[in-house]
Design an enzyme around this catalytic site. Structure first.
Site, short mmCIF file in Angstrom:
data_model
loop_
_atom_site.label_atom_id
_atom_site.label_comp_id
_atom_site.label_asym_id
_atom_site.label_seq_id
_atom_site.Cartn_x
_atom_site.Cartn_y
_atom_site.Cartn_z
N ALA A 91 38.69 56.01 29.79
CA ALA A 91 38.75 57.41 29.98
C ALA A 91 38.87 57.62 31.58
O ALA A 91 39.59 58.64 31.91
CB ALA A 91 37.53 57.97 29.35
N TYR A 145 35.67 53.40 30.34
CA TYR A 145 36.55 52.48 31.70
C TYR A 145 37.86 53.37 31.38
O TYR A 145 38.41 53.73 32.31
CB TYR A 145 36.33 51.22 31.77
CG TYR A 145 37.46 50.54 32.69
CD1 TYR A 145 36.85 50.69 34.13
CD2 TYR A 145 38.65 50.02 32.31
CE1 TYR A 145 37.64 49.89 35.03
CE2 TYR A 145 39.34 49.34 33.64
CZ TYR A 145 38.83 49.32 34.85
OH TYR A 145 39.57 49.05 35.71
N ILE A 204 43.69 40.79 36.80
CA ILE A 204 43.66 40.13 38.15
C ILE A 204 42.54 39.18 38.25
O ILE A 204 41.38 39.71 37.81
CB ILE A 204 43.69 41.29 39.24
CG1 ILE A 204 44.84 42.43 38.88
CG2 ILE A 204 44.01 40.48 40.84
CD1 ILE A 204 46.20 42.04 38.79
N GLY A 255 35.78 50.85 47.84
CA GLY A 255 35.67 49.22 47.41
C GLY A 255 36.56 48.43 48.12
O GLY A 255 37.07 47.36 47.42
N GLY A 275 38.83 38.08 61.35
CA GLY A 275 39.83 37.33 62.70
C GLY A 275 40.00 38.20 63.78
O GLY A 275 39.24 39.00 64.15
#
Length: 248
Positions: free
Chosen positions: A160, A158, A191, A15, A54
Site C-alpha cells: 500500500a 508495504y 535486490i 535512507g 574516499g
C-alpha cells in the site's frame, strides 16, 4: 556503470547510507555531486558508509532525520539551507518493512510502514520542491517496489505504501512540470541487500524463482537507473515508473 557528470549539483538521498540508498549516494558522489545522505538513526552504519567515500569525503554530509516527522524534516532543511544555495536532486529511498498477514498485522506496524515509506516521501518532496522552485530546476525520484503493483502475501502495508508512492509522484510530476522539475519512480525488484537478508532460505529461493532472469539484482543497477533520471538528459521523462526488476 554509465558515466554521468553531476559536478556542482547537490543531492539529498534519504535512507542514503545503507542498501540501495547507499549505492545511490556513492554513485552520485563518484559522478561529482555534493551529497547529503540522510539516515534514520543507525549512526554506526552511517559512519561506516562515510568511511568508504574516499576522495569524495569532502562532498558528503551525513544527516540524521526521521523523514516522517515534519518538524525534524523542517529542521533538516533549515540546516541544509545554511550550507547550500540550491537543491538539484531528491531521492526518496528511505523505506522499511514490517511484514504480517492482514488478519494479524498490528496497527503500529501498518502505521509505521505508511509513515516512513509514504508520508516520508510527501514530507521530503514538499520541502524539496519549495527549494527547487527557486531555481526552476529539480529532479525528484522515489524508490518504489513491484509490490505496489503486484502485491505480496504478508506485505499489505508495504504494498500500500509503495502504490501510494507511485500515485503521489505521478500527481506531483504534473504540478511541477512547467518549472523544469521532474518526478519519477524507480521500482527495484528483489535486490541483494540487507533489506531481504532476514528472509528464510526457502523464501529467498521462492522469490528468486519468481524472477524471469533467475537472479537478484545489484544495488548498483538501481543506482544507474536513478542517475539517469537525475540527469539533465532525462528532461522529457516525468511521471513515470522505471522498473528494474529482472522482468518481474
Amino acid at each position: 556503470m554509465i558515466s554521468y557528470d553531476f559536478t556542482g549539483q547537490t543531492a539529498v538521498v534519504t535512507g542514503g547510507t545503507r542498501g540501495i540508498g547507499a549505492a545511490i549516494s556513492m554513485a552520485l558522489l563518484k559522478a561529482g555531486a555534493n551529497v547529503v545522505a540522510v539516515y534514520g538513526g543507525n549512526r554506526e552504519a552511517a559512519e561506516a558508509f562515510a568511511a568508504q567515500s574516499g576522495d569524495a569525503a569532502d562532498r558528503l554530509q551525513l544527516a540524521c532525520c526521521d523523514v516522517a516527522d515534519y518538524a525534524q524534516a523542517e529542521a533538516f532543511f533549515a540546516n541544509f539551507d545554511q550550507g547550500h544555495d540550491r537543491l538539484d536532486i531528491l531521492v526518496n529511498s528511505a523505506g522499511i518493512r514490517q511484514d504480517g498477514v492482514v488478519a494479524m498485522l498490528p496497527e503500529d506496524a501498518w502505521r509505521k510502514v505508511i509513515d516512513v515509506n509514504l508520508t516520508g516521501t510527501y514530507v521530503m518532496s514538499k520541502l524539496a520542491v519549495q527549494r527547487m522552485l527557486r531555481n526552476r530546476y529539480g529532479r525528484i525520484i522515489g524508490i518504489t517496489s513491484p509490490s505496489g503493483r503486484i502485491g505480496f502475501e504478508g506485505q499489505a502495508n508495504y504494498a500500500a505504501s509503495k502504490a501510494g508512492q507511485v500515485a503521489f509522484i505521478k500527481s506531483l510530476s504534473k504540478e511541477v512540470a512547467k518549472r523544469k522539475i521532474t518526478a519519477n519512480c524507480v521500482s527495484p525488484g528483489f535486490i541483494d541487500t540487507d533489506f531481504i537478508a532476514a528472509l528464510s532460505p526457502e523464501q529467498l529461493a521462492a522469490y528468486k524463482a519468481m524472477v524471469p532472469q533467475k537472479r537478484f539484482g545489484r544495488a548498483e543497477e538501481i543506482a544507474n537507473a536513478v542517475l539517469f533520471l537525475a540527469s539533465e538528459e532525462s528532461e522529457y521523462i516525468t511521471g513515470t515508473v522505471l522498473e528494474v526488476a529482472g522482468g518481474l
